[in-house]
Design an enzyme around this catalytic site. Structure first.
Site, PDB file in Angstrom:
ATOM      1  N   CYS A   1      -2.251   9.574   2.609  1.00  0.00           N
ATOM      2  CA  CYS A   1      -1.885   8.856   1.153  1.00  0.00           C
ATOM      3  C   CYS A   1      -2.519   9.365  -0.109  1.00  0.00           C
ATOM      4  CB  CYS A   1      -1.611   7.542   1.099  1.00  0.00           C
ATOM      5  SG  CYS A   1      -3.213   6.754   1.879  1.00  0.00           S
TER       6      CYS A   1
ATOM      7  N   GLU B   1       0.871  -1.266   0.128  1.00  0.00           N
ATOM      8  CA  GLU B   1       0.137  -0.024  -0.046  1.00  0.00           C
ATOM      9  C   GLU B   1       0.929   1.139  -0.023  1.00  0.00           C
ATOM     10  OE1 GLU B   1      -3.406   0.154  -0.096  1.00  0.00           O
ATOM     11  OE2 GLU B   1      -3.657  -1.962  -0.051  1.00  0.00           O
TER      12      GLU B   1
END
Ligand code: NAD
Length: 462
Positions: free
Chosen positions: A242, A208
């Site tokens: 993110c 991720e």
């Protein structure tokens, strides 16, 4: 950590496929632990950040987890069910099924930006799938990492869930452990190292990662609405998210109006920065300096830096609260257009046609998130269909991550694999295919020595 891995592996061998009731109970313990410690979690994360908005922690680090556990508990029975699959005519009456088995011991490496949520969210999926887990949280949020260890230590034995704290050397050793699956959340550069380490053991990975997530604003889209939704996503956690919008592609003719609207909305959302509890600090001096260097580099190379809070510029040095800034007249060679920003700086890039805007995105690594603001169905359809990105929200930012039924993950430089909801259950399960032969069957026709019967079968098959 090697001993813990061994003890988790042995415990897993003794109990290789925990039944639904056990998994539900595990998730329930986790949920109660989080709910009982909300204030402590908020306080600890805030200490690590210098200041972290309590509302943001309750939203992103607490509520998100509780909601995910609830969703998982509600659907786990269905996800765990053995799936019957069709059998082709020539194999009937045999039986086909897919059975989801826990992989074993899962490793989780997590970053600092949502330090509790990003350690626990993969854990939810790992436990739902019946695994044991070891977590290595970030060294940049040491108090939260210790708290995570203490709180999990109260509800789990070390051979169920263990937390290993320490710096990059510990992380590196951790990534070399012979896990049955390794989920890493962090930067693309470290993700590469993690995948290399995992490759030695052929440990499957979910990566991720990050990157630059663009926003495309279409001609005629109401700018006030766009500015509100972009800034609420951008300035959550002061841009240290993110999937925060990284830069805006704005119609050239609307560039000045976009800047004006962003400035107005920003000042309304945050009338001030320094003494504002809603506004989060930058995690460390080093990160603050990196962001300042991005601004200096852009300015030196000819960008215009728009200070939304000119009166606050000098105030925030000691608190690490960085006032949001807009940056125009950016060029591709500026660091701000090359690195993931991960802070409250928002460059705007003008475009003339939708094709230009889409080319700008497609010319760069596939982003983790993509945002388009448009009421034109064709525009939304083209962006959805043609551009590759981990995920996207239309006419909003961040919201796709909050949907328990949507897989979350990147593509290319923004990541490999996905989790959340069923996607997480699947990531940490092995889908074992099982063929069960029936008593009556034509299997003997395939036995050697090969004669006429096999010819007949080959004729039938080809
Ligand atoms: P980072 O890559 O510096 O660190 C992440 C973790 O990796 C930490 O626990 C660290 O100890 C560990 N680590 C450091 N060196 C290692 C090594 N050699 N081998 C193995 N592990 C090592 O990332 P960060 O600065 O903590 O987080 C910011 C980045 O994370 C941004 O790029 C952001 O986009 C990304 N991110 C992605 C997601 C997502 O869900 N895709 C979520 C949050 C953050």
């Amino acid at each position: 950590m090697h001993d813990i891995l061994q003890s988790q592996r042995q415990a897993f061998r003794a109990n290789p496929n925990p039944p639904l009731a056990v998994r539900l109970n595990t998730l329930d313990r986790l949920s109660r632990m989080i709910a009982d410690n909300v204030d402590l979690i908020c306080k600890t994360i805030s200490e690590d950040f210098g200041h972290r908005s309590g509302v943001e922690t309750r939203l992103a680090d607490v509520a998100a987890l509780i909601s995910e556990i609830k969703h998982t508990r509600a659907h786990l029975k269905k996800w765990m069910a053995v799936e019957r699959r069709p059998v082709a005519l020539q194999f009937k009456p045999a039986h086909n099924e897919v059975r989801y088995q826990p992989k074993g011991v899962v490793g989780i490496i997590s970053p600092w930006n949502y330090p509790f949520q990003l350690a626990i969210s993969p854990l939810i999926a790992a436990l739902a799938a019946g695994n044991r887990a070891m977590i290595k949280p970030s060294e940049l949020t040491p108090r939260t990492s210790e708290l995570t260890k203490t709180l999990l230590g109260r509800i789990f034995d070390e051979d169920e869930v263990a937390v290993i704290t320490g710096g990059p050397e510990v992380a590196q050793e951790f990534s070399m452990l012979d896990f049955d699956h390794l989920l890493f959340t962090g930067s693309t550069s470290v993700g590469r190292l993690v995948m290399q380490a995992a490759a030695k053991n052929l440990t499957p990975v979910t990566l991720e990662l990050g990157g630059k997530s663009p926003v495309i604003i279409d001609y005629d889209y109401p700018l006030k609405t766009a500015a509100e939704r972009i800034l609420s996503g951008k300035l959550l956690n002061a841009g240290q998210t993110c999937i925060a919008p990284d830069y805006i592609l704005a119609p050239r003719a609307a560039l000045d109006d976009t800047v004006r609207e962003l400035t107005r909305v920003c000042r309304r959302f945050y009338p001030e920065i320094h003494d504002n509890d809603d506004y989060t600090a930058i995690i460390s001096e080093r990160h603050f300096e990196r962001l300042s260097a991005l601004v200096d580099d852009a300015r030196e190379k000819g960008a215009e830096v728009i200070e939304i809070y000119p009166e606050e510029a000098e105030k925030n040095v000691n608190t690490r609260k960085m006032p949001p800034k807009l940056v125009t007249n950016v060029k591709p060679d500026m660091r701000i257009m090359q690195e993931e920003i991960f802070g409250p700086l928002l460059p705007l890039v003008p475009y003339d046609t939708l094709d230009n805007a889409m080319d700008f995105v497609a010319d760069r690594p596939h982003p983790l998130a993509l945002y388009v603001f448009s009421d034109n169905k064709m525009v939304v359809e083209r962006v959805s269909n043609e551009l590759l990105a981990g995920g996207m929200s239309v006419n909003d930012t961040l919201m796709h991550i909050t949907q328990n039924d949507l897989p979350f993950g990147g593509i290319g430089e923004s990541g490999i694999g996905a989790y959340h909801g069923r996607a997480g259950f699947l990531a940490f399960s092995h889908a074992k295919s099982i063929f069960r032969q029936s008593k009556i069957n034509g299997r003997a026709m395939l036995f050697p020595p090969y004669g006429k019967s096999i010819e007949r079968i080959l004729g039938f098959l080809s």
